[in-house]
Design a protein around this motif. Structure first.
Motif, PDB file in Angstrom:
ATOM      1  N   ALA A   1       0.786  -1.104  -0.079  1.00 44.51           N
ATOM      2  CA  ALA A   1       0.163  -0.034  -0.124  1.00 44.51           C
ATOM      3  C   ALA A   1       0.811   1.244  -0.052  1.00 44.51           C
ATOM      4  O   ALA A   1       0.549   2.138  -0.548  1.00 44.51           O
ATOM      5  CB  ALA A   1      -1.050   0.083   1.234  1.00 44.51           C
ATOM      6  N   HIS A   2       2.067   1.267   0.540  1.00 47.32           N
ATOM      7  CA  HIS A   2       2.819   2.252   0.544  1.00 47.32           C
ATOM      8  C   HIS A   2       3.719   2.371  -0.554  1.00 47.32           C
ATOM      9  O   HIS A   2       4.220   3.756  -0.892  1.00 47.32           O
ATOM     10  CB  HIS A   2       3.848   2.273   2.096  1.00 47.32           C
ATOM     11  CG  HIS A   2       4.668   3.438   2.315  1.00 47.32           C
ATOM     12  ND1 HIS A   2       4.266   4.797   2.873  1.00 47.32           N
ATOM     13  CD2 HIS A   2       6.002   3.573   1.868  1.00 47.32           C
ATOM     14  CE1 HIS A   2       5.227   5.341   2.784  1.00 47.32           C
ATOM     15  NE2 HIS A   2       6.260   4.802   2.205  1.00 47.32           N
ATOM     16  N   GLY A   3       3.986   1.489  -1.286  1.00 41.66           N
ATOM     17  CA  GLY A   3       4.603   1.498  -2.635  1.00 41.66           C
ATOM     18  C   GLY A   3       6.317   1.112  -2.542  1.00 41.66           C
ATOM     19  O   GLY A   3       7.005   1.443  -3.521  1.00 41.66           O
ATOM     20  N   ALA A   4       6.654   0.822  -1.301  1.00 41.19           N
ATOM     21  CA  ALA A   4       8.052   0.674  -1.281  1.00 41.19           C
ATOM     22  C   ALA A   4       8.395  -0.740  -1.785  1.00 41.19           C
ATOM     23  O   ALA A   4       7.907  -1.652  -1.863  1.00 41.19           O
ATOM     24  CB  ALA A   4       8.505   0.473   0.562  1.00 41.19           C
ATOM     25  N   LEU A   5       9.826  -0.767  -2.111  1.00 43.82           N
ATOM     26  CA  LEU A   5      10.372  -2.097  -2.475  1.00 43.82           C
ATOM     27  C   LEU A   5      10.386  -3.024  -1.238  1.00 43.82           C
ATOM     28  O   LEU A   5      10.958  -2.762  -0.201  1.00 43.82           O
ATOM     29  CB  LEU A   5      11.514  -2.018  -3.270  1.00 43.82           C
ATOM     30  CG  LEU A   5      12.255  -3.024  -4.277  1.00 43.82           C
ATOM     31  CD1 LEU A   5      11.327  -2.760  -5.462  1.00 43.82           C
ATOM     32  CD2 LEU A   5      13.777  -2.809  -4.673  1.00 43.82           C
ATOM     33  N   PHE A   6      10.081  -4.272  -1.399  1.00 47.33           N
ATOM     34  CA  PHE A   6      10.042  -5.224  -0.382  1.00 47.33           C
ATOM     35  C   PHE A   6      11.136  -6.187  -0.473  1.00 47.33           C
ATOM     36  O   PHE A   6      11.042  -7.014  -1.567  1.00 47.33           O
ATOM     37  CB  PHE A   6       8.539  -5.810  -0.215  1.00 47.33           C
ATOM     38  CG  PHE A   6       8.347  -6.528   1.255  1.00 47.33           C
ATOM     39  CD1 PHE A   6       9.302  -6.493   2.063  1.00 47.33           C
ATOM     40  CD2 PHE A   6       7.158  -7.430   1.323  1.00 47.33           C
ATOM     41  CE1 PHE A   6       8.969  -7.268   3.382  1.00 47.33           C
ATOM     42  CE2 PHE A   6       7.078  -7.848   2.623  1.00 47.33           C
ATOM     43  CZ  PHE A   6       8.037  -7.701   3.547  1.00 47.33           C
ATOM     44  N   TYR A   7      12.238  -6.447   0.366  1.00 46.14           N
ATOM     45  CA  TYR A   7      13.385  -7.389   0.407  1.00 46.14           C
ATOM     46  C   TYR A   7      13.065  -8.375   1.546  1.00 46.14           C
ATOM     47  O   TYR A   7      12.909  -7.892   2.528  1.00 46.14           O
ATOM     48  CB  TYR A   7      14.725  -6.334   0.510  1.00 46.14           C
ATOM     49  CG  TYR A   7      15.815  -7.234   0.869  1.00 46.14           C
ATOM     50  CD1 TYR A   7      16.786  -7.420  -0.103  1.00 46.14           C
ATOM     51  CD2 TYR A   7      16.127  -7.678   2.139  1.00 46.14           C
ATOM     52  CE1 TYR A   7      18.108  -8.428   0.285  1.00 46.14           C
ATOM     53  CE2 TYR A   7      17.391  -8.269   2.458  1.00 46.14           C
ATOM     54  CZ  TYR A   7      18.127  -8.458   1.596  1.00 46.14           C
ATOM     55  OH  TYR A   7      19.337  -8.967   2.026  1.00 46.14           O
ATOM     56  N   LEU A   8      13.091  -9.609   1.243  1.00 52.02           N
ATOM     57  CA  LEU A   8      12.675 -10.492   2.327  1.00 52.02           C
ATOM     58  C   LEU A   8      13.907 -11.589   2.380  1.00 52.02           C
ATOM     59  O   LEU A   8      14.319 -12.387   1.385  1.00 52.02           O
ATOM     60  CB  LEU A   8      11.487 -11.162   2.330  1.00 52.02           C
ATOM     61  CG  LEU A   8      10.906 -12.286   3.086  1.00 52.02           C
ATOM     62  CD1 LEU A   8      10.726 -11.564   4.461  1.00 52.02           C
ATOM     63  CD2 LEU A   8       9.970 -12.867   2.583  1.00 52.02           C
ATOM     64  N   ASP A   9      14.217 -11.932   3.503  1.00 49.80           N
ATOM     65  CA  ASP A   9      15.471 -12.870   3.788  1.00 49.80           C
ATOM     66  C   ASP A   9      14.560 -14.067   4.209  1.00 49.80           C
ATOM     67  O   ASP A   9      13.938 -14.164   5.461  1.00 49.80           O
ATOM     68  CB  ASP A   9      16.415 -12.484   4.786  1.00 49.80           C
ATOM     69  CG  ASP A   9      17.217 -13.871   5.281  1.00 49.80           C
ATOM     70  OD1 ASP A   9      17.054 -14.971   5.231  1.00 49.80           O
ATOM     71  OD2 ASP A   9      18.173 -13.560   6.158  1.00 49.80           O
ATOM     72  N   ALA A  10      14.148 -15.054   3.301  1.00 42.91           N
ATOM     73  CA  ALA A  10      13.390 -16.416   3.740  1.00 42.91           C
ATOM     74  C   ALA A  10      14.309 -17.554   3.718  1.00 42.91           C
ATOM     75  O   ALA A  10      13.844 -18.712   3.490  1.00 42.91           O
ATOM     76  CB  ALA A  10      12.402 -16.760   2.752  1.00 42.91           C
ATOM     77  N   VAL A  11      15.731 -17.191   4.159  1.00 41.79           N
ATOM     78  CA  VAL A  11      16.436 -18.514   4.166  1.00 41.79           C
ATOM     79  C   VAL A  11      16.170 -19.575   5.209  1.00 41.79           C
ATOM     80  O   VAL A  11      16.244 -21.003   4.482  1.00 41.79           O
ATOM     81  CB  VAL A  11      17.802 -18.000   4.144  1.00 41.79           C
ATOM     82  CG1 VAL A  11      19.044 -19.366   4.334  1.00 41.79           C
ATOM     83  CG2 VAL A  11      18.358 -16.954   3.113  1.00 41.79           C
TER      84      VAL A  11
END
Length: 366
Positions: free
Chosen positions: A134-144
């Motif tokens: 909703a905010h429009g930011a790029l989303f980086y996720l560590d799912a290791v």
């Protein structure tokens, strides 16, 4: 003289691409998936350096040591970093992320660890993803740590960069890792003059020379044995069913938690709320008057194969980690860890009830 590990036919581009496709199916993603030829720190760092720079304002969520590392990388890239830190015995909430956006509307990048195996917590990525989208930011996720132990759904959650490794819940090799990349993330990299190029860290090299070329020519010689091991571990998950593999990890976590509480002597879950506890590993708080690292050392002296570790750094005094992931997500491993910890606590003069612990663990396994 021949050798099974040495005299293999070369791994070609088509086989490499087929392994990427299987990893993409595991993630349920239509995004590009790049398998990088190194442990997961390679794409974790590469993705940050490719998308962050002096014009970036990043919200860096810290629920464990990896969040701290991501903040360091972001600052090194020249990004303005706003740290959102919560106690390691809990998880961050979507409302906390929403409040950070309200206070800092300029945020355009969010970094988050899904499950922190080092501290035993897991974060509600689906809810956080709604707020980030909703905010429009790029989303980086560590799912290791989370992949294979709990759902990881980058497309459904709006994750632009989702990094996974096979060495934990997937029960695979540590020498290769993967990242799914959205079109928004590729565009951010292309617009970033500081994004690594002609570098082992470069995701853009993989896009331009591998993906855009139709995946017909590899950038360099692949880590063949690790790639074949990754293929084998994905095959094993496919054969068992991802839902069954995740259920096994959830059962191991529930059994460990219940057994530790029943063991008594002051041993208790480090993550207080079971809903915030990661299924990949269970962390325990050592009883008052004991030292976690000493208890773990005693247990390992009796059985070096136990999947036990003390917390890192300052946490070594108070935290015990039961690494019930991959091949260790079994009732036998849970029983062995409870038995080892029970013996170590008894040697330290702590009164425990091992039969009650084993019984509770057996009842909790479901």
């Amino acid at each position: 003289m021949t050798h099974l590990l040495l005299d293999l036919p070369l791994l070609g581009a088509a086989r490499f691409a087929s392994i990427e496709d299987r990893v993409a199916r595991l993630l349920g993603t239509g995004q590009d998936v790049v398998i990088m030829q190194g442990e997961a720190l390679l794409p974790l760092e590469g993705a940050i350096r490719a998308t962050a720079g002096p014009g970036t304002t990043a919200l860096n969520v810290i629920t464990g040591p990896y969040g701290q590392t991501f903040g360091d990388w972001l600052r090194d890239c020249g990004a303005t970093v706003i740290d959102l830190a919560v106690p390691f015995h809990t998880a961050v909430t979507a409302e906390q992320v929403r409040a950070a956006f309200a206070e800092h509307p300029e945020i355009d990048f969010v970094s988050l660890v899904h499950a922190e195996a080092a501290t035993g917590n897991t974060n509600p990525v689906a809810e956080i993803g709604e707020v980030v989208r909703a905010h429009g930011a790029l989303f980086y996720l560590d799912a290791v740590a989370s992949i294979g132990a709990e759902p990881v759904l980058p497309d459904a959650w709006g994750v632009d960069l989702c990094v996974i490794g096979a060495q934990k819940a997937m029960g695979g090799p540590a020498g290769v890792s993967a990242v799914s990349v959205s079109e928004r993330a590729w565009a951010r990299m292309a617009a970033n003059p500081r994004a690594p190029r002609r570098s082992y860290l470069s995701l853009l090299d993989w896009k331009e020379r591998w993906i855009d070329g139709g995946r017909k020519a590899l950038l360099h010689a692949p880590a063949q044995l690790e790639m074949l091991a990754l293929e084998a571990c994905v095959e094993r998950i496919e054969a068992a069913g991802l839902d069954a593999v995740m259920a096994r990890h959830a059962a191991a976590a529930a059994a460990t938690r219940a057994g530790a509480v029943a063991l008594g002597g002051g041993l208790e879950p480090y993550v207080r709320d079971a809903a915030e506890a990661a299924p990949v590993a269970t962390t325990l708080r050592a009883p008052s008057g004991t030292v976690a690292s000493e208890l773990v050392a005693r247990a390992l002296a009796a059985d070096p194969a136990l999947p036990l570790a003390a917390g890192g750094g300052a946490l070594a005094k108070e935290m015990i980690r039961v690494n019930h992931y991959g091949p260790e997500a079994t009732p036998g491993a849970v029983r062995a860890c409870l038995t080892g910890l029970g013996s170590a606590l008894a040697e330290a003069g702590v009164v425990v009830d091992l039969p009650a612990a084993l019984s509770a663990a057996e009842k909790a396994w479901r």
